[in-house]
Design a protein around this motif. Structure first.
Motif, short mmCIF file in Angstrom:
data_model
loop_
_atom_site.label_atom_id
_atom_site.label_comp_id
_atom_site.label_asym_id
_atom_site.label_seq_id
_atom_site.Cartn_x
_atom_site.Cartn_y
_atom_site.Cartn_z
N GLN A 121 0.83 -1.21 0.00
CA GLN A 121 0.00 0.00 0.00
C GLN A 121 0.87 1.26 0.00
N ILE A 122 1.97 1.24 0.72
CA ILE A 122 2.88 2.38 0.74
C ILE A 122 3.45 2.63 -0.64
N SER A 123 3.90 1.56 -1.29
CA SER A 123 4.47 1.69 -2.63
C SER A 123 3.44 2.25 -3.60
N ALA A 124 2.21 1.74 -3.55
CA ALA A 124 1.16 2.23 -4.45
C ALA A 124 0.82 3.70 -4.16
N ARG A 125 0.80 4.07 -2.90
CA ARG A 125 0.48 5.45 -2.53
C ARG A 125 1.55 6.42 -3.04
N LEU A 126 2.81 6.03 -2.89
CA LEU A 126 3.89 6.89 -3.38
C LEU A 126 3.85 7.04 -4.91
N ARG A 127 3.55 5.95 -5.61
CA ARG A 127 3.41 6.05 -7.08
C ARG A 127 2.27 6.96 -7.48
N PHE A 128 1.18 6.93 -6.70
CA PHE A 128 0.03 7.79 -6.99
C PHE A 128 0.34 9.26 -6.69
N LEU A 129 0.99 9.52 -5.55
CA LEU A 129 1.28 10.90 -5.14
C LEU A 129 2.39 11.54 -5.97
N TYR A 130 3.37 10.75 -6.39
CA TYR A 130 4.53 11.27 -7.13
C TYR A 130 4.74 10.48 -8.43
N PRO A 131 3.82 10.57 -9.37
CA PRO A 131 3.94 9.75 -10.59
C PRO A 131 5.13 10.11 -11.47
N MET A 142 10.97 9.40 -5.57
CA MET A 142 10.00 9.22 -4.50
C MET A 142 9.28 7.88 -4.58
N ASN A 143 9.62 7.05 -5.56
CA ASN A 143 8.97 5.74 -5.71
C ASN A 143 9.89 4.65 -5.19
N ILE A 144 9.29 3.68 -4.54
CA ILE A 144 10.03 2.54 -4.01
C ILE A 144 9.13 1.32 -4.14
N SER A 145 9.72 0.20 -4.44
CA SER A 145 8.92 -1.02 -4.56
C SER A 145 8.65 -1.59 -3.17
N HIS A 146 7.57 -2.33 -3.07
CA HIS A 146 7.27 -2.96 -1.79
C HIS A 146 8.36 -3.96 -1.40
N GLU A 147 8.98 -4.59 -2.40
CA GLU A 147 10.05 -5.54 -2.12
C GLU A 147 11.24 -4.84 -1.46
N SER A 148 11.53 -3.61 -1.87
CA SER A 148 12.63 -2.86 -1.24
C SER A 148 12.32 -2.55 0.22
N ILE A 149 11.07 -2.28 0.51
CA ILE A 149 10.68 -2.03 1.90
C ILE A 149 10.85 -3.29 2.73
N TYR A 150 10.38 -4.42 2.19
CA TYR A 150 10.56 -5.69 2.90
C TYR A 150 12.03 -6.00 3.11
N GLN A 151 12.86 -5.77 2.08
CA GLN A 151 14.29 -6.04 2.21
C GLN A 151 14.90 -5.18 3.32
N ALA A 152 14.50 -3.92 3.39
CA ALA A 152 15.03 -3.03 4.42
C ALA A 152 14.62 -3.49 5.81
N LEU A 153 13.46 -4.13 5.92
CA LEU A 153 13.00 -4.61 7.22
C LEU A 153 13.65 -5.93 7.61
N TYR A 154 13.78 -6.84 6.67
CA TYR A 154 14.21 -8.19 6.99
C TYR A 154 15.71 -8.41 6.89
N VAL A 155 16.39 -7.73 6.00
CA VAL A 155 17.80 -8.00 5.78
C VAL A 155 18.62 -7.16 6.76
N GLN A 156 19.45 -7.82 7.52
CA GLN A 156 20.15 -7.15 8.61
C GLN A 156 21.09 -6.05 8.15
N GLY A 157 21.74 -6.23 7.01
CA GLY A 157 22.72 -5.26 6.56
C GLY A 157 22.14 -3.92 6.15
N ALA A 158 20.86 -3.87 5.81
CA ALA A 158 20.24 -2.63 5.36
C ALA A 158 19.45 -2.03 6.51
#
Length: 189
Positions: free
Chosen positions: A12-22, A27-43
């Motif tokens: 939902q965050i990824s879709a909202r950013l694409r809508f607000l900043y087309p 300003m766009n980020i994929s949902h996968e990048s958000i998950y990677q930032a949360l789950y992967v320790q190095g990021a």
């Protein structure tokens, strides 16, 4: 971060950013990048600001494998896999933060008449592709991999591959280059 704390999903965050900043790619980020930032320790920048349990509605602290068979290692006659499972791969290869970690695959054409070897560097996504003649047996694949790795100007630290029989002679690659080769779990892309 605020949206994650409020229970909004990364999709939902990824879709909202694409809508607000087309028109603003920055300003766009994929949902996968958000998950990677949360789950992967190095990021860890996002991970430091949020507890994963609080950030995701599910409350999970780790990702669910794409396949129910992920993590199940068959013990058949694939002697080249033992001791080189993907679970033993260094965490630096997982988070894509350091260059030098590669993923490889063998794509076989219709009726096995042709084949391609692909090597993709995990951080930069730089790809090498090499066409093979009709033969794509292990000695041929390993020989081509040795040439491909030799042509690179930078150090190859790890290569991750599937458990195909084309890697049965992986010891020859390790002799030619000081590279660690790891094998993905079966039935897990």
């Amino acid at each position: 971060v605020r949206l994650l704390r409020c229970g909004v999903s990364p999709e939902q965050i990824s879709a909202r950013l694409r809508f607000l900043y087309p028109d603003n790619e920055g300003m766009n980020i994929s949902h996968e990048s958000i998950y990677q930032a949360l789950y992967v320790q190095g990021a860890g920048s996002l991970r430091q600001e949020l507890k994963v349990e609080k950030a995701l509605r599910s409350g999970r602290t780790s990702r669910i494998p794409r396949s129910r068979l992920a993590g199940v290692i068959t013990r058949g006659n694939k002697s080249w896999v033992h001791g080189a499972e993907i679970s033993l791969r260094p965490p630096q290869a997982e988070d894509r933060g350091i260059p030098g970690h590669w993923e490889g695959d063998l794509a076989i054409g219709k009726q096995g008449a042709s084949a391609l070897i692909t090597l993709v560097e995990r951080k930069s996504r730089f790809a090498l592709i090499r066409r093979l003649s009709a033969s794509h047996d292990s000695p041929t694949v390993i020989s081509a991999l040795i040439e491909m790795v030799s042509s690179l100007p930078t150090e190859v630290k790890t290569i991750t591959w599937d458990q195909g029989s084309e890697m049965a002679n992986v010891k020859d690659l390790k002799i030619a280059h000081p590279v660690d080769v790891f094998f993905a779990d079966p039935h897990s892309p």
